[in-house]
Write a protein that holds these residues in place. Structure first.
Motif, PDB file in Angstrom:
ATOM      1  N   MET A   1       9.718  45.711  64.118  1.00 45.14           N
ATOM      2  CA  MET A   1      10.205  45.936  62.767  1.00 45.14           C
ATOM      3  C   MET A   1       9.070  45.807  61.758  1.00 45.14           C
TER       4      MET A   1
ATOM      5  N   PHE B   1       7.587  48.938  59.809  1.00 50.52           N
ATOM      6  CA  PHE B   1       7.644  48.886  58.344  1.00 50.52           C
ATOM      7  C   PHE B   1       6.339  49.407  57.751  1.00 50.52           C
TER       8      PHE B   1
ATOM      9  N   ALA C   1      14.341  47.098  56.536  1.00 46.58           N
ATOM     10  CA  ALA C   1      13.867  45.852  57.147  1.00 46.58           C
ATOM     11  C   ALA C   1      14.894  44.738  57.033  1.00 46.58           C
TER      12      ALA C   1
END
Length: 437
Positions: free
Chosen positions: A57, A61, A253
């Motif tokens: 993640m 991102f 996120a």
């Protein structure tokens, strides 16, 4: 002239000549995270799966935040391609490479800070910290490669060479799958093995992509020059899309980061379901890529009616694909979850939230298609402003008001965010529709 759905059959074929290779490759693209998740998900401890989910993640991102490089390059190259301006295409590739390598070097230099800050922000369970930190630190060494690949994809898509772009994605996934099996299964490297597999895959793809783009546009290092005035315009467009991408990725996120407060099982379940969302977005983006290239080319040729025509035909196919995705997830969602992980607690939790995923294609396809229109027409300011408005009036208030619903509240906020994006983009398009060229 034969027509299908009111459009010339030949024009449907032209749309799919661009879209189909990208639909195939973009459905395969999430395998970079999906294969990691699936293999780690079959290890005996959910700590590995949760750690990879959090680490991926953070890295995603950053790299998806940098998707502005691909978007700005595609729109500009498409217009130069329509105008048959080869010198401008060469210049755009030069500026893109310079920007990608510079930003990649900065990310590597800041990697210790990025790792510590992101894990402090996410605040995962203490038992996940070590594994997640290792994953992030390793993956960030691929930053120059990942950003260079975005530039290569932008050039190829802008020139409507989606077949070559498709092969770039296939190469990434083939290398990743092979190394996942060797490092995770064969050498029992668990989380570190997943990170090294992705690192090698990204560098291999960047090298091949650079070689192909260099041949396609006849790029020569000896002739490459940085033109400050044009670089400033390139960076301005990228800056607007950066703000748009930052806003989007902050909202996305939250689906993993804030879910960490609800326990490792929720994190793992959301990681599994986010793979569905990636399939939704990247599959619908296949059609969006077509409108980027075709509308951008028409703008370069100064043909506004042709721009509107390509917008209409691609909107039709975006809607049809969204319906297909929803039916697929409704009928086979449980089987897809079972392929990703066999941890019963994670499977049961993911099934609880699956209805949100079934509805998302129908809610989201509007904004994905409109992104393609805005990219092709180089409306970077519109992309920035509409995204900010959607986050401020959609995601944030819904998330805050639905906090008692915990993870259901996160999915509700995401759905509202996607709806508001489409509303604001449509209003912008209606207001600017007469200023296409």
């Amino acid at each position: 002239m034969q027509t299908v759905f009111g459009f010339a059959r030949a024009d449907h074929r032209r749309v799919f000549a661009i879209a189909l290779p990208m639909i195939i490759s973009n459905i395969a693209a999430p395998l970079l995270g999906l294969v990691d998740t699936a293999i780690i998900g079959h290890l005996p401890n959910s700590v590995y799966l949760s750690s990879v989910a959090i680490g991926a993640m953070v890295v995603s991102f950053l790299y998806l935040l940098a998707v502005f490089l691909r978007m700005a390059t595609t729109g500009a190259v498409a217009q130069a391609f329509g105008a048959r301006d080869h010198a401008e295409q060469h210049q755009l590739f030069t500026h893109g490479l310079f920007t990608a390598l510079l930003l990649g070097a900065i990310i590597i230099a800041l990697s210790p800070f990025i790792t510590s800050f992101s894990l402090w922000l996410v605040a995962p369970d203490p038992q996940l910290l070590g594994y997640a930190s290792d994953y992030i630190q390793i993956r960030l060494w691929s930053a120059p490669a990942a950003l260079t690949t975005l530039i290569c994809l932008g050039v190829l898509l802008g020139r409507q060479d989606s077949r070559t772009a498709m092969w770039l994605v296939i190469i990434t996934n083939l290398v990743n799958v092979i190394l996942d099996l060797i490092l995770i299964v064969g050498l029992d490297m668990n989380v570190r093995g997943a990170a090294y597999a992705s690192l090698c895959a990204e560098w291999a793809t960047a090298i091949v992509g650079f070689y192909w783009c260099r041949k396609t546009i006849g790029w020569e290092f000896s002739k490459a020059r940085i033109v400050i005035s044009k670089l400033r315009l390139f960076l301005q467009a990228n800056g607007n899309i950066f703000v748009r991408s930052l806003t989007l990725q902050l909202c996305m996120a939250m689906m993993t980061g804030y879910a960490a407060r609800y326990g490792t099982t929720i994190v793992a379940a959301n990681a599994v379901l986010m793979q569905f969302l990636m399939l939704i977005s990247l599959g619908l983006d296949g059609i969006a890529y077509a409108v980027e290239a075709l509308a951008g080319e028409a703008k370069g040729k100064k043909r506004p009616e042709q721009v509107r025509y390509w917008c209409r035909i691609t909107l039709l196919w975006s809607a049809l694909f969204a319906i297909g995705y929803s039916l697929l997830f409704w009928l086979f969602g449980q089987h897809i979850i079972g392929l990703i992980t066999d941890l019963s607690a994670v499977v049961n939790t993911a099934m609880t939230f699956l209805p949100w995923v079934v509805a998302l294609p129908l809610l989201a396809h509007w904004s994905y298609w409109l992104d393609g229109v805005f990219i092709g027409l180089s409306w970077s300011k519109g992309m920035r402003d509409t995204m900010l408005l959607a986050a401020i009036t959609g995601f944030i208030p819904l998330w805050w008001l639905s906090k008692p619903l915990e993870n259901h509240g996160l999915w509700l906020a995401l759905s509202g965010f996607l709806i508001m994006r489409a509303v604001y983009q449509t209003l912008w398009l209606l207001r600017r529709g007469r200023q296409i060229v």
